[in-house]
Design an enzyme around this catalytic site. Structure first.
Site, PDB file in Angstrom:
ATOM      1  N   CYS A  26       0.743  -1.178   0.018  1.00 49.84           N
ATOM      2  CA  CYS A  26      -0.020   0.037  -0.082  1.00 49.84           C
ATOM      3  C   CYS A  26       0.788   1.288  -0.162  1.00 49.84           C
ATOM      4  O   CYS A  26       1.843   1.527   0.934  1.00 49.84           O
ATOM      5  CB  CYS A  26      -0.888  -0.016   1.313  1.00 49.84           C
ATOM      6  SG  CYS A  26      -2.012   1.574   1.101  1.00 49.84           S
ATOM      7  N   HIS A  95       1.971  -7.250  -6.738  1.00 49.78           N
ATOM      8  CA  HIS A  95       1.551  -6.207  -7.475  1.00 49.78           C
ATOM      9  C   HIS A  95       2.366  -5.726  -8.477  1.00 49.78           C
ATOM     10  O   HIS A  95       3.532  -5.343  -8.366  1.00 49.78           O
ATOM     11  CB  HIS A  95       0.812  -4.829  -6.857  1.00 49.78           C
ATOM     12  CG  HIS A  95       0.372  -3.888  -7.499  1.00 49.78           C
ATOM     13  ND1 HIS A  95      -0.508  -2.925  -6.880  1.00 49.78           N
ATOM     14  CD2 HIS A  95       0.144  -3.666  -8.783  1.00 49.78           C
ATOM     15  CE1 HIS A  95      -1.166  -2.208  -7.941  1.00 49.78           C
ATOM     16  NE2 HIS A  95      -0.658  -2.589  -9.146  1.00 49.78           N
ATOM     17  N   ASN A 126      -1.193  -9.685  -9.390  1.00 52.57           N
ATOM     18  CA  ASN A 126      -2.084  -8.646  -9.251  1.00 52.57           C
ATOM     19  C   ASN A 126      -1.862  -7.519 -10.159  1.00 52.57           C
ATOM     20  O   ASN A 126      -0.541  -7.096 -10.330  1.00 52.57           O
ATOM     21  CB  ASN A 126      -1.974  -8.173  -7.856  1.00 52.57           C
ATOM     22  CG  ASN A 126      -3.035  -6.999  -7.736  1.00 52.57           C
ATOM     23  OD1 ASN A 126      -2.499  -5.791  -7.033  1.00 52.57           O
ATOM     24  ND2 ASN A 126      -4.393  -6.975  -8.153  1.00 52.57           N
ATOM     25  N   ALA A 160      -8.844  -6.840  -8.146  1.00 54.29           N
ATOM     26  CA  ALA A 160      -9.470  -5.519  -7.221  1.00 54.29           C
ATOM     27  C   ALA A 160     -10.460  -4.819  -8.008  1.00 54.29           C
ATOM     28  O   ALA A 160     -11.417  -5.087  -8.267  1.00 54.29           O
ATOM     29  CB  ALA A 160      -8.029  -4.839  -6.538  1.00 54.29           C
TER      30      ALA A 160
END
Length: 353
Positions: A26, A95, A126, A160
């Site tokens: 994040c 990610h 991801n 997501a």
């Protein structure tokens, strides 16, 4: 050095979850300024300590995993993944963008194969997965598409924004082809059935609207917008807002009438369960600690624990004696003076059963 805080926090929920995941991806300020999220990419020793502590302190039934982003070079990313696996991560999600890369930029799928081949644990990809067919494309690219009998995919897929764009992406039959109106109706039906908090439901519907292109949202009509969704203050209000304009896109069980009926049935069932639980809680488990000579709770030396449905005190030897039944009137427990009989001077501790 092990991180006792992470392990202590994880133990609180360990009995209720299948796994604990360490977020190292994040980039938001609230995470980074606290040393969390992508800040851990620059502190691999701390990440290793946290993962090691989690794996050591948690039972083997609780999986330990983490999620990262790409580093400056493929070699650096692979080295980090190996360190995290060695520290205790049983799976690593990647990610496929760097921390400062815009989400509008395509994810770097080309790096996935080398990462997958570098370790012997499942790797989760991801980024830029917006269609059902994207899953097969990515697996083909990394050489994980052909799974023989008895084998399994080592490449996991994390979706997501693609799920917010159109959650029918998970459907083998729809393959992301259902319209937004129908998708939201199906989502609201699940919200009704599960008693989902309406605040969460309206946030998710708002995000669905924000992720889709303007023409798609405009086709729904001005009454179904982010602004009108945000004004809803209950699940019923969301259902009424979203489903009022047509009959459910041809799907009978997604019409306004059907969802209203289902919502009422769920609410009635919850009310029955709540009433039953409330009644059960007053049967045998209400205990009061009375002080000798007073009605105070727990301040005396000589006490008795009185269960309101009981009729006799059970003590040892000479302390055993009988007390009159207490009074329970209309759900309001009234402890009367006769209970003083339970508090004989010689009694150290008595229990009315």
């Amino acid at each position: 050095q092990a991180d006792p805080g992470a392990a202590r926090a994880a133990r609180v929920v360990a009995g209720d979850v299948a796994g604990i995941d360490l977020n190292m991806g994040c980039p938001k300020k609230f995470s980074v300024q606290g040393g969390m999220g992508s800040a851990l990419l620059k502190a691999p020793e701390k990440a290793e300590a946290i993962l090691s502590a989690l794996r050591r302190e948690l039972p083997p039934t609780v999986a330990v995993s983490c999620k990262i982003r790409l580093l400056d070079t493929p070699e650096e990313t692979i080295a980090l993944v190996r360190r995290l696996v060695a520290a205790g991560a049983e799976s690593v999600a990647v990610h496929l963008r760097q921390v400062d890369t815009s989400t509008k930029a395509p994810a770097q799928w080309s790096q996935m194969r080398a990462i997958l081949e570098a370790v012997d644990v499942p790797i989760v990809a991801n980024g830029s997965i917006f269609r059902y067919t994207d899953v097969a494309k990515l697996r083909t690219l990394v050489g994980d598409a052909d799974v023989s009998a008895g084998g399994q995919h080592l490449l996991g897929i994390m979706i997501a924004r693609g799920a917010l764009l159109n959650s029918s992406i998970f459907s083998h039959t729809a393959q992301g082809g259902e319209g937004l109106d129908t998708v939201v109706r199906r989502y609201l039906r699940h919200c009704v059935r599960t008693g989902n908090a309406y605040q969460n439901s309206k946030y998710t519907v708002s995000r669905m609207l924000q992720e889709n292109a303007n023409p798609v949202v405009a086709a729904l009509g001005e009454k179904r917008s982010v602004k009108t969704v945000c004004r809803c203050n209950s699940t019923r209000a969301l259902v009424d807002l979203w489903c009022a304009q047509d009959s459910g896109g041809g799907v009978a069980d997604l019409s306004l009438e059907a969802l209203r009926r289902e919502h009422e049935e769920v609410m009635a069932a919850e009310a029955r369960v709540g009433q039953a639980e409330a009644e059960a809680s007053h049967r045998y488990d209400d205990e009061y600690v009375l002080s000798k000579g007073h009605g105070d709770m727990g301040n005396g030396v000589s006490t008795a624990i009185v269960t309101l449905d009981g009729h006799s005190c059970q003590g040892g030897g000479k302390d055993a004696h009988t007390c009159p039944p207490p009074i329970c009137d209309g759900g309001t427990h009234q402890l009367v003076d006769d209970l003083a009989a339970c508090l004989a001077p010689s009694a150290k501790r008595s229990r009315c059963a």
